[in-house]
Design a protein around this motif. Structure first.
Motif, PDB file in Angstrom:
ATOM      1  N   GLU A   1      33.587 -52.499  61.566  1.00  0.00           N
ATOM      2  CA  GLU A   1      33.061 -51.130  61.522  1.00  0.00           C
ATOM      3  C   GLU A   1      32.376 -50.771  62.833  1.00  0.00           C
ATOM      4  OE1 GLU A   1      30.519 -51.028  58.164  1.00  0.00           O
ATOM      5  OE2 GLU A   1      32.138 -50.890  56.683  1.00  0.00           O
ATOM      6  N   LEU A   2      31.595 -51.737  63.388  1.00  0.00           N
ATOM      7  CA  LEU A   2      30.940 -51.482  64.671  1.00  0.00           C
ATOM      8  C   LEU A   2      31.963 -51.289  65.778  1.00  0.00           C
ATOM      9  CD1 LEU A   2      28.324 -51.331  66.307  1.00  0.00           C
ATOM     10  CD2 LEU A   2      28.406 -53.800  66.558  1.00  0.00           C
ATOM     11  N   GLN A   3      33.031 -52.119  65.761  1.00  0.00           N
ATOM     12  CA  GLN A   3      34.070 -51.976  66.777  1.00  0.00           C
ATOM     13  C   GLN A   3      34.790 -50.642  66.631  1.00  0.00           C
ATOM     14  OE1 GLN A   3      36.897 -55.167  66.756  1.00  0.00           O
ATOM     15  NE2 GLN A   3      38.057 -54.396  68.496  1.00  0.00           N
ATOM     16  N   ALA A   4      35.031 -50.227  65.354  1.00  0.00           N
ATOM     17  CA  ALA A   4      35.681 -48.938  65.130  1.00  0.00           C
ATOM     18  C   ALA A   4      34.805 -47.795  65.636  1.00  0.00           C
ATOM     19  CB  ALA A   4      35.988 -48.755  63.644  1.00  0.00           C
ATOM     20  N   ARG A   5      33.480 -47.888  65.347  1.00  0.00           N
ATOM     21  CA  ARG A   5      32.580 -46.848  65.853  1.00  0.00           C
ATOM     22  C   ARG A   5      32.542 -46.839  67.370  1.00  0.00           C
ATOM     23  NH1 ARG A   5      29.299 -48.625  61.449  1.00  0.00           N
ATOM     24  NH2 ARG A   5      28.053 -49.898  62.877  1.00  0.00           N
ATOM     25  N   GLU A   6      32.552 -48.044  67.978  1.00  0.00           N
ATOM     26  CA  GLU A   6      32.532 -48.122  69.443  1.00  0.00           C
ATOM     27  C   GLU A   6      33.819 -47.554  70.036  1.00  0.00           C
ATOM     28  OE1 GLU A   6      30.879 -48.976  73.156  1.00  0.00           O
ATOM     29  OE2 GLU A   6      29.992 -48.940  71.150  1.00  0.00           O
ATOM     30  N   ASP A   7      34.961 -47.881  69.394  1.00  0.00           N
ATOM     31  CA  ASP A   7      36.238 -47.323  69.870  1.00  0.00           C
ATOM     32  C   ASP A   7      36.253 -45.805  69.735  1.00  0.00           C
ATOM     33  OD1 ASP A   7      37.049 -49.885  70.407  1.00  0.00           O
ATOM     34  OD2 ASP A   7      38.190 -50.124  68.546  1.00  0.00           O
ATOM     35  N   GLU A   8      35.726 -45.291  68.608  1.00  0.00           N
ATOM     36  CA  GLU A   8      35.673 -43.846  68.413  1.00  0.00           C
ATOM     37  C   GLU A   8      34.763 -43.194  69.452  1.00  0.00           C
ATOM     38  OE1 GLU A   8      36.417 -40.117  66.799  1.00  0.00           O
ATOM     39  OE2 GLU A   8      37.440 -42.037  66.596  1.00  0.00           O
ATOM     40  N   ARG A   9      33.611 -43.861  69.741  1.00  0.00           N
ATOM     41  CA  ARG A   9      32.713 -43.320  70.761  1.00  0.00           C
ATOM     42  C   ARG A   9      33.394 -43.292  72.127  1.00  0.00           C
ATOM     43  NH1 ARG A   9      29.530 -45.080  74.605  1.00  0.00           N
ATOM     44  NH2 ARG A   9      30.091 -47.251  74.190  1.00  0.00           N
ATOM     45  N   ARG A  10      34.093 -44.385  72.457  1.00  0.00           N
ATOM     46  CA  ARG A  10      34.792 -44.413  73.739  1.00  0.00           C
ATOM     47  C   ARG A  10      35.894 -43.354  73.789  1.00  0.00           C
ATOM     48  NH1 ARG A  10      35.566 -50.989  74.546  1.00  0.00           N
ATOM     49  NH2 ARG A  10      33.339 -51.465  74.865  1.00  0.00           N
ATOM     50  N   ARG A  11      36.612 -43.163  72.663  1.00  0.00           N
ATOM     51  CA  ARG A  11      37.664 -42.154  72.636  1.00  0.00           C
ATOM     52  C   ARG A  11      37.083 -40.761  72.851  1.00  0.00           C
ATOM     53  NH1 ARG A  11      39.748 -38.504  69.591  1.00  0.00           N
ATOM     54  NH2 ARG A  11      38.177 -38.846  67.984  1.00  0.00           N
ATOM     55  N   GLN A  12      35.956 -40.491  72.177  1.00  0.00           N
ATOM     56  CA  GLN A  12      35.318 -39.183  72.349  1.00  0.00           C
ATOM     57  C   GLN A  12      34.826 -39.000  73.776  1.00  0.00           C
ATOM     58  OE1 GLN A  12      32.289 -38.873  69.369  1.00  0.00           O
ATOM     59  NE2 GLN A  12      33.732 -38.739  67.658  1.00  0.00           N
ATOM     60  N   GLU A  13      34.228 -40.058  74.350  1.00  0.00           N
ATOM     61  CA  GLU A  13      33.770 -39.960  75.733  1.00  0.00           C
ATOM     62  C   GLU A  13      34.948 -39.733  76.681  1.00  0.00           C
ATOM     63  OE1 GLU A  13      31.542 -43.423  76.627  1.00  0.00           O
ATOM     64  OE2 GLU A  13      29.744 -42.786  75.514  1.00  0.00           O
ATOM     65  N   ALA A  14      36.070 -40.449  76.424  1.00  0.00           N
ATOM     66  CA  ALA A  14      37.243 -40.260  77.273  1.00  0.00           C
ATOM     67  C   ALA A  14      37.794 -38.846  77.130  1.00  0.00           C
ATOM     68  CB  ALA A  14      38.320 -41.287  76.913  1.00  0.00           C
ATOM     69  N   ALA A  15      37.791 -38.323  75.877  1.00  0.00           N
ATOM     70  CA  ALA A  15      38.261 -36.949  75.661  1.00  0.00           C
ATOM     71  C   ALA A  15      37.356 -35.947  76.365  1.00  0.00           C
ATOM     72  CB  ALA A  15      38.329 -36.659  74.160  1.00  0.00           C
ATOM     73  N   ARG A  16      36.029 -36.178  76.271  1.00  0.00           N
ATOM     74  CA  ARG A  16      35.108 -35.271  76.967  1.00  0.00           C
ATOM     75  C   ARG A  16      35.288 -35.351  78.480  1.00  0.00           C
ATOM     76  NH1 ARG A  16      31.461 -36.969  72.811  1.00  0.00           N
ATOM     77  NH2 ARG A  16      30.610 -38.594  74.177  1.00  0.00           N
ATOM     78  N   ALA A  17      35.463 -36.590  78.996  1.00  0.00           N
ATOM     79  CA  ALA A  17      35.660 -36.734  80.441  1.00  0.00           C
ATOM     80  C   ALA A  17      36.956 -36.075  80.880  1.00  0.00           C
ATOM     81  CB  ALA A  17      35.673 -38.227  80.806  1.00  0.00           C
ATOM     82  N   ASP A  18      38.032 -36.221  80.075  1.00  0.00           N
ATOM     83  CA  ASP A  18      39.302 -35.595  80.420  1.00  0.00           C
ATOM     84  C   ASP A  18      39.180 -34.069  80.390  1.00  0.00           C
ATOM     85  OD1 ASP A  18      42.248 -35.914  80.898  1.00  0.00           O
ATOM     86  OD2 ASP A  18      42.327 -34.769  79.040  1.00  0.00           O
ATOM     87  N   ALA A  19      38.466 -33.552  79.343  1.00  0.00           N
ATOM     88  CA  ALA A  19      38.264 -32.095  79.274  1.00  0.00           C
ATOM     89  C   ALA A  19      37.444 -31.606  80.462  1.00  0.00           C
ATOM     90  CB  ALA A  19      37.578 -31.733  77.960  1.00  0.00           C
ATOM     91  N   ALA A  20      36.400 -32.365  80.836  1.00  0.00           N
ATOM     92  CA  ALA A  20      35.585 -31.976  81.990  1.00  0.00           C
ATOM     93  C   ALA A  20      36.402 -32.013  83.276  1.00  0.00           C
ATOM     94  CB  ALA A  20      34.376 -32.901  82.100  1.00  0.00           C
TER      95      ALA A  20
END
Length: 238
Positions: free
Chosen positions: A143-162
């Protein structure tokens, strides 16, 4: 046979609190080590548990009291006649000792088997608890790894959008700057054309002025020549 009161060491008019306290005392007395070490301890604890179950319920206690009263009323008065037993022979004593040894060995084997079974049960329980802890930890890790992967995915999406927004803004700024530069160049070219036209107009005006001045001087010279010819020779052309 002992009554439930005798098993727990209580009087017949014991209160429910006294029954619970007596059974708690029996449980505290018969620890796991004592049950494994003393012969008959398991049976005694089981008798105490049955007596507690009988006395804690008002209905079963009332039935037990009625049975005790009926047994005391129906019990005949017995006369005990003691008969002297003959002295056992050495063979009988040896035989009895052998039987006692066999019984002790059987009890010891049963106790050892029970203790081994209890140890196996404890080991199985410990292994099961360890497996449950491991499964829980593995679940928490996933669950922690899934949350970390989701956080990284969101950060990558935000960085790509920026990055896309920055690239779009840069392209917009560059296009606006190019348009401004083109406008500036066009304005400068227009200014240069106007200046060239102004210079050409001024040059043409100057040429016309010079031409006019030249024509005027020629006309003035011709007039003066005619005047001189007229004064000197009496005619306009000399």
């Amino acid at each position: 046979m002992k009554s439930a009161y005798q098993v727990l060491g209580l009087p017949a008019n014991a209160a429910p609190e006294e029954i619970e306290a007596a059974f708690a005392q029996v449980q505290a007395h018969y620890t796991r080590e004592k049950l494994a070490r003393e012969d008959g301890a398991i049976d005694q604890l089981e008798q105490a548990r049955i007596a507690h179950q009988v006395l804690r319920n008002p209905d079963t206690r009332a039935a037990h009291d009625r049975k005790l009263a009926a047994a005391r009323a129906a019990a005949p008065r017995r006369v005990v006649i003691e008969v002297a037993e003959p002295e056992p022979s050495p063979f009988a004593r040896f035989f009895r000792a052998g039987i006692a040894v066999v019984v002790l060995l059987f009890l010891a084997g049963g106790l050892l088997s029970w203790r081994n079974a209890d140890l196996r049960a404890q080991a199985a329980a410990a292994e099961k608890a360890a497996a449950e802890i491991h499964a829980r930890e593995e679940k928490e890790r996933l669950e922690l790894q899934a949350r970390e992967d989701e956080r990284r995915r969101q950060e990558a999406a935000r960085a790509d959008a920026a990055e896309r927004r920055l690239r779009y803004e840069s392209q917009s700024i560059a296009a606006d700057q190019n348009w401004r530069n083109a406008r500036s160049e066009e304005y400068a070219a227009q200014q240069r054309r106007q200046e060239a036209m102004s210079r050409e107009s001024a040059r043409a005006a100057e040429e016309r002025r010079l031409q006019y001045e030249a024509q005027r001087r020629v006309a003035e010279d011709q007039r003066r020549v005619r005047e001189l010819c007229w004064q000197n020779y009496g005619r306009p052309n000399c």
